[in-house]
Structure formats: C-alpha cells, structure tokens
Motif scaffolding. Structure first.
Motif, mmCIF file in Angstrom:
data_model
loop_
_atom_site.group_PDB
_atom_site.id
_atom_site.type_symbol
_atom_site.label_atom_id
_atom_site.label_comp_id
_atom_site.label_asym_id
_atom_site.label_seq_id
_atom_site.Cartn_x
_atom_site.Cartn_y
_atom_site.Cartn_z
ATOM 1 N N LYS A 1 -0.740 3.573 27.128
ATOM 2 C CA LYS A 1 -2.142 3.322 27.483
ATOM 3 C C LYS A 1 -2.282 2.097 28.380
ATOM 4 O O LYS A 1 -3.367 1.548 28.557
ATOM 5 C CB LYS A 1 -2.979 3.130 26.218
ATOM 6 N N ASN A 2 -1.143 1.661 28.953
ATOM 7 C CA ASN A 2 -1.129 0.568 29.922
ATOM 8 C C ASN A 2 -1.690 -0.734 29.354
ATOM 9 O O ASN A 2 -2.367 -1.513 30.053
ATOM 10 C CB ASN A 2 -1.903 0.951 31.190
ATOM 11 N N ALA A 3 -1.423 -0.986 28.074
ATOM 12 C CA ALA A 3 -1.849 -2.251 27.473
ATOM 13 C C ALA A 3 -1.013 -3.390 28.046
ATOM 14 O O ALA A 3 0.151 -3.214 28.403
ATOM 15 C CB ALA A 3 -1.703 -2.189 25.962
ATOM 16 N N ASP A 4 -1.622 -4.562 28.163
ATOM 17 C CA ASP A 4 -0.930 -5.751 28.684
ATOM 18 C C ASP A 4 -0.123 -6.372 27.548
ATOM 19 O O ASP A 4 -0.618 -7.218 26.795
ATOM 20 C CB ASP A 4 -1.969 -6.741 29.234
ATOM 21 N N VAL A 5 1.140 -5.919 27.424
ATOM 22 C CA VAL A 5 1.967 -6.266 26.269
ATOM 23 C C VAL A 5 3.054 -7.256 26.669
ATOM 24 O O VAL A 5 3.742 -7.080 27.678
ATOM 25 C CB VAL A 5 2.622 -5.010 25.656
ATOM 26 N N THR A 6 3.218 -8.302 25.844
ATOM 27 C CA THR A 6 4.347 -9.232 25.955
ATOM 28 C C THR A 6 5.198 -9.080 24.702
ATOM 29 O O THR A 6 4.677 -9.128 23.582
ATOM 30 C CB THR A 6 3.862 -10.690 26.074
ATOM 31 N N ILE A 7 6.504 -8.876 24.887
ATOM 32 C CA ILE A 7 7.414 -8.634 23.751
ATOM 33 C C ILE A 7 8.466 -9.737 23.708
ATOM 34 O O ILE A 7 9.088 -10.054 24.729
ATOM 35 C CB ILE A 7 8.109 -7.267 23.878
ATOM 36 N N ILE A 8 8.666 -10.316 22.522
ATOM 37 C CA ILE A 8 9.733 -11.300 22.333
ATOM 38 C C ILE A 8 10.604 -10.894 21.143
ATOM 39 O O ILE A 8 10.144 -10.232 20.214
ATOM 40 C CB ILE A 8 9.186 -12.731 22.115
ATOM 41 N N ASP A 9 11.874 -11.296 21.196
ATOM 42 C CA ASP A 9 12.816 -11.027 20.108
ATOM 43 C C ASP A 9 13.912 -12.084 20.178
ATOM 44 O O ASP A 9 14.198 -12.619 21.264
ATOM 45 C CB ASP A 9 13.427 -9.624 20.235
ATOM 46 N N SER A 10 14.511 -12.397 19.024
ATOM 47 C CA SER A 10 15.557 -13.417 18.978
ATOM 48 C C SER A 10 16.955 -12.831 18.951
ATOM 49 O O SER A 10 17.938 -13.582 18.854
ATOM 50 C CB SER A 10 15.364 -14.314 17.737
ATOM 51 N N ASP A 11 17.074 -11.511 19.046
ATOM 52 C CA ASP A 11 18.383 -10.851 19.033
ATOM 53 C C ASP A 11 18.780 -10.508 20.466
ATOM 54 O O ASP A 11 18.182 -9.626 21.095
ATOM 55 C CB ASP A 11 18.329 -9.585 18.172
ATOM 56 N N VAL A 12 19.785 -11.213 20.974
ATOM 57 C CA VAL A 12 20.213 -11.022 22.363
ATOM 58 C C VAL A 12 20.731 -9.606 22.590
ATOM 59 O O VAL A 12 20.474 -9.003 23.642
ATOM 60 C CB VAL A 12 21.299 -12.057 22.737
#
Length: 604
Positions: free
Chosen positions: A427-438
């Motif tokens: 749905k083209n949401a403005d999403v920022t994704i973070i994670d600590s697993d390289v």
C-alpha cells in the motif's frame, strides 16, 4: 562403605542411579554441565573414591553401548547423500588434522626424552578424540547439523576409520620386538574382514533393513519394534567389533542407512531412553577409571603430560582449522572441544602393553593422562564460552540508521516482520525498517528489502531511525525483555506514536497490555486459528461454520484474556472459558478411515 557391595547387582544399579541423580542436577545448576557431573559421580563411587565399585573396566565395557546408541541416533539424522557430501571433510580435513596432531605429539614425546615407541603410541592414542564427550556437547548446543559441527563429525569419522590400521601397526611393531602374536596371514585377514563387514553392512542396510521393519510392524507390537531396533544397533556394533572395526562406526552407519526409512522416528524414540542412560553410565565409568594412585605416584608426569598434550593438540587443531578456512572463533571452539584424548586410547595402550611396546606402568600413566584430559574438557569448554567474546560481524554493505524518517518505524525484521511488512509496502506506506542482525539485513537485501542496522532498545538509535516523526511504531523483535524495553522508551520519549507489538505468549501479552500499547498479537495465535479452521474444513465442516467456530474461539480467548488481566494471573477464568469450549456437541462425528475396499461395520 568401603566394602564391596553384594553380588546381586541391584544394589549397584541403585548406587549408580543415586550418584547420577545427585551430581548431575547439581553440576548443571552451578553451570558446569551434565558430562562433568557424571564424571565426578563415577569418581566418587569408583575404586579410587568410596570403593563401591572395584572393577571400573567391566562397567566401562557395558557403558560403551551408550556411545554406540548415541552414534546410531546421530546416524539417523544424517542421510546417505548428506554423508557422501562430507567425504572431502572426512578424508581431507580429518586426515590433515590427525596426522598433524600425531606428528606434533610424537615430537613432544621425543623432545621430552621418551622412546619412539612410547612417544608414537601415546600420540596415536591421545589424538583419538572422545566421541562421546564431543557429540554430547554438540548435541546439547544443537550444533550437530551446523557446518562447524559437521566438520567435527567428519574428523571423528576419520578417526574411527583409523582404528584398524593403527592396531595393525601396533601388532607389526610388537612382532618386531618379539612380543605379541604372530601376524602372518592374519594380517591379510585383518584387512579382508573389515572390508567384508563394511560391504555386508551396506548390503543389509540398503536392501534388508526396511523390509525387516515393515514385516515386524505388522505385529503391531511396540515391544517387538523396540527389540528390533536394539537388535539392529547391537548387531551392527558386534559385527564391526568382530571384524576389527569400531562398534560406534558400525552403529553410526546402520543409523545412516535407516535415515531414509519410514520407521526412522519410531526407531529413534525406542532407542532414546537406552541411549541417555547408557551414555551417562559411560561417563561415570570413565570417572571410575581415573586411578588416583597412579596419578599421585606419577604426579609430575601426569600433570605435565595432560597440560602439554592438550595444549599441543589444541594448537594443531586450531592451525589446521585456520589453514582450511575456518574463522578464528570457530577454530578456537574446535580446538578446545577436541583437545582431549578418547576412549579408543585405552584399547591402543592395552595392545601396546600386550606387545611389549610399553610397560604396564607406562600404560597406566598414559591411561590416567587420557582420562584426566577427558575430565578437564568440560571445564575447559565452559571456561572458553565464558571468556570468548562474540565476534563482531562485519558491517560492510550494511547501512546504519541515521537521520531517517517515515510514517511507520518497524523494529525487527525476522520471519514475523518480513510477512506483515509486505502488507504495508504493497500500500506504499512510508516504512523505515531497522534490525540488529547483520545476517538478516544482508539476506533480505537480495530480495529488495531496505533494512538499516540499529539496536531498537537504544534511545539514540530510535531517534536516528525517525521514531520522533513516526505515526506508528511496530515492534517485532523476538526477545521479550528487549521488546519491553523498547515499549518503555517509546512510551516515555515518543508518546504520540501508536505502538503495535508482536508478543511471545499470554504472559508477555498481559505485560505489554498493562504498559498501554495500542495493539498486540501473540506470534502463533492467528496462524494456529487458521490451521484449526483448515482442519475443520478437511473433516467436512462447511466454510461458514468453520469460520464461525474460529471466531468463537477468538472471542472466548479475548474474554479469558480480560479475566486474566482483571485477576492479574494466568489461571483466572481458565475453567470457565475452557468449560464453554467443551460444552457444545461435537460439530463433526469422528470418522474412522477405512482401507480401500474395506467394509465398515454397523454400530451396535
């Protein structure tokens, strides 16, 4: 208590069980592991402790069946194709490590002033790692199927293959010194018999084992299947022993041949209780074998030999691992885990003493050295894991969270996050994704996902990830404590953001609800509801009725959850809610599945 126990045998079994259930839980409780607990228990009740047992050798002989059954279970998990894929590690890596260690340990003995026969025999025995100890540690840490674990398994298999040539070398050396028995034509048979046994085992394993279990299954007797499983394990072990090969290797190969069998899981379940008890007995027998009088009489030699031989062997194992491309941490783990001598050394030293290559006193000294190294290994492994810091993974190609913004901030991109984010992105949401697993970040980047590196439990990372401008913050980490910490930070610093959380279980769900999150869902709840709905449809329930039942369960669960919140404990309302679920009549009358062509009898 120093007197020998009565000969009936039952009291001895009771003593062993009491010692095991006393020491093993104690050692696990203080973080020293079950293996060391068994070893100490054996030392206490053995001939050099309370003397409740005088003949440790007879106990060890019986307890070796634990190692045999353990290797059989390992073989059941390793299919023939997979074993074939390890052939380079078995004959390449295994040969390189073994011969490197033998050379270095022999040189150590010669430099220390001992004869070539004593040095070479001691090296050949000490280089044979304890299969039982190594496999037990790998199994406890669930590393047997991992690449590092598979390399260790390959090396151990090569060690088992060396048993026949090493014994043949000892026999030939004994003959040259005038000791032992004539080899003559028996040397030829010593090669022919093992090869014939291996070929016979392969034939039986591929073409006869499955039909054998299929015929026995027609009896529909659990006892018969258990007896058949024991027969296969012990029979293959005996065949390998009579041919001069390792009993453990025979059982392992039998397990490999049954890995493709439809009866694999049943056989494994039947063997498991015997395996666990006998393997524990094996470790206790090793503890009993530690002759403290020999250690005390030759204290300087034994202590120096244990430290020096374990250090040299560990250094060689580490060097070989690094040369063959293993990373630093993995190489250290393999070196420490395989630094001890093994149970096969007892057989080799005994053969050397019988052939006059070493004296009886030297045999006792070498045996004590190996046993003490086996006792020290659990301590060395525990110390290693406590001191060895996790390697920092390279961030090459991974972008850190900094100066980001968006309407939605997703923290955690494991299996759960990867699924629900697809709805947002569609749905083209403005999403920022973070994670600590390289590893996850690098893996999902191949599929077009842009994930930034960052620890969501840190306030500075949340700010850099755009939490201050986010309308919605979705927390999908797989650690309850980390999730709770993130919730507290968001509620305190970013009160305008809506918080949606993936929870672990009902207890965690109650915790996050009391913290004031806007939405939570248990990670397996909805999938289980959908699965149950599909089961109802398969049983013939209409789509509408199945959907209605699924919704009723959701409503009942929600009511129960509200009662638990009000009462403040997980047992609140349990009987009421579960009672409501079980009161209605069954929706579908259970059907007995009949074989094709069978006639179902009318109910009486």
């Amino acid at each position: 208590m120093s007197a020998e126990l009565s000969s009936h045998g039952l009291d001895k079994i009771v003593v062993l069980l009491v010692a095991a259930i006393t020491m093993v839980p104690l050692f696990k409780k203080i973080g020293l592991g079950s293996v060391l607990g068994y070893l100490v228990a054996g030392l206490i009740v053995g001939p050099f402790g309370l003397r409740l047992f005088r003949d440790a050798g007879s106990v060890l002989h019986i307890a070796e069946m634990g190692v045999v059954m353990f290797l059989f279970v390992i073989g059941l998990e390793m299919r023939p194709k997979h074993l074939w894929s390890l052939r380079k590690d078995i004959f390449g890596l295994g040969a390189l490590q073994i011969f490197t260690c033998i050379g270095a340990l022999t040189l150590l003995g010669l430099v220390s002033g001992y004869s070539l026969a004593f040095s070479l025999l001691g090296a050949a025995g000490f280089v044979m790692t304890s299969t039982a100890i190594v496999f037990q540690f790998l199994a406890e840490r669930k590393q047997l199927a991992d690449p590092p674990g598979e390399k260790i398994v390959s090396i151990l298999l090569f060690e088992d293959l060396l048993i026949v040539p090493l014994l043949a070398i000892v026999a030939l050396a004994s003959q040259s010194t005038g000791g032992g028995q004539e080899v003559g034509s028996s040397g030829v048979w010593g090669i022919v018999f093992p090869i014939a046994a291996m070929v016979g085992l392969i034939v039986v394993g591929i073409w006869l084992l499955n039909p054998f279990f299929r015929i026995l299954s027609l009896a529909k007797s659990r006892e018969v299947m258990t007896a058949a499983a024991l027969l296969v394990v012990l029979g293959t072990a005996l065949a390998m022993q009579l041919s001069g090969l390792s009993m453990a290797m025979g059982a392992f190969l039998a397990g490999v041949f049954l890995a493709e069998s439809t009866f694999r899981h049943q056989i494994e379940a039947d063997i498991e209780p015997f395996r666990g008890l006998l393997l524990g007995l094996f470790f206790m027998a090793v503890g009993m074998s530690l002759d403290l009088s020999v250690v005390y009489a030759n204290l300087h030699f034994v202590l120096a030999a244990v430290v020096a031989m374990m250090a040299v062997k560990a250094a060689c194992v580490y060097a070989v691992a690094r040369v063959t491309g293993s990373p630093h941490r993995m190489s250290i783990e393999r070196a420490i885990l395989m630094a001890q001598g093994g149970e096969f050394a007892f057989v080799l030293f005994s053969a050397g003493a019988f052939g006059n290559l070493i004296t009886a006193e030297q045999e006792a000294m070498l045996t004590a050295t190996v046993v003490l190294s086996m006792v020290l290994t659990p301590l060395a492994v525990i110390l290693m894991y406590r001191l060895l810091k996790d390697e920092e993974k390279s961030l090459d190609g991974v972008e850190k969270a900094d100066g980001l913004s968006g309407n939605v901030l997703v923290i955690g991109f494991g299996r759960f996050g990867q699924v629900f984010c697809q709805l947002l992105l569609m749905k083209n949401a403005d999403v920022t994704i973070i994670d600590s697993d390289v590893d996850i970040i690098k893996s999902v980047s191949r599929f077009g996902f842009k994930v930034y590196y960052g620890d969501g439990s840190r306030l500075d990372v949340l700010r850099a990830s755009g939490a201050g401008t986010a309308e919605l913050i979705a927390i999908a980490v797989d650690d309850k404590e980390v999730a709770n910490k993130i919730i507290d930070l968001v509620k305190s610093e970013f009160p305008l953001a809506k918080i949606l959380v993936r929870t672990w279980d009902r207890t965690h769900a109650r915790e996050v609800v009391t913290k004031g999150v806007d939405f939570q869902v248990r990670e397996t709840f909805e999938s289980a509801i959908v699965f149950g709905e599909a089961c109802l449809k398969t049983l013939g329930v209409s789509d509408e009725e199945a959907a209605d039942v699924a919704q009723r369960i959701r409503d009942l669960d929600a009511d129960r959850f509200e009662l638990e919140l009000a009462a403040g404990n997980s047992d609140a309302g349990r009987e009421v809610i579960l009672g409501n679920v079980t009161k209605p009549e069954p929706l579908v009358k259970p059907k007995r599945i009949q074989p094709e062509g069978a006639v179902q009898s009318s109910p009486s």
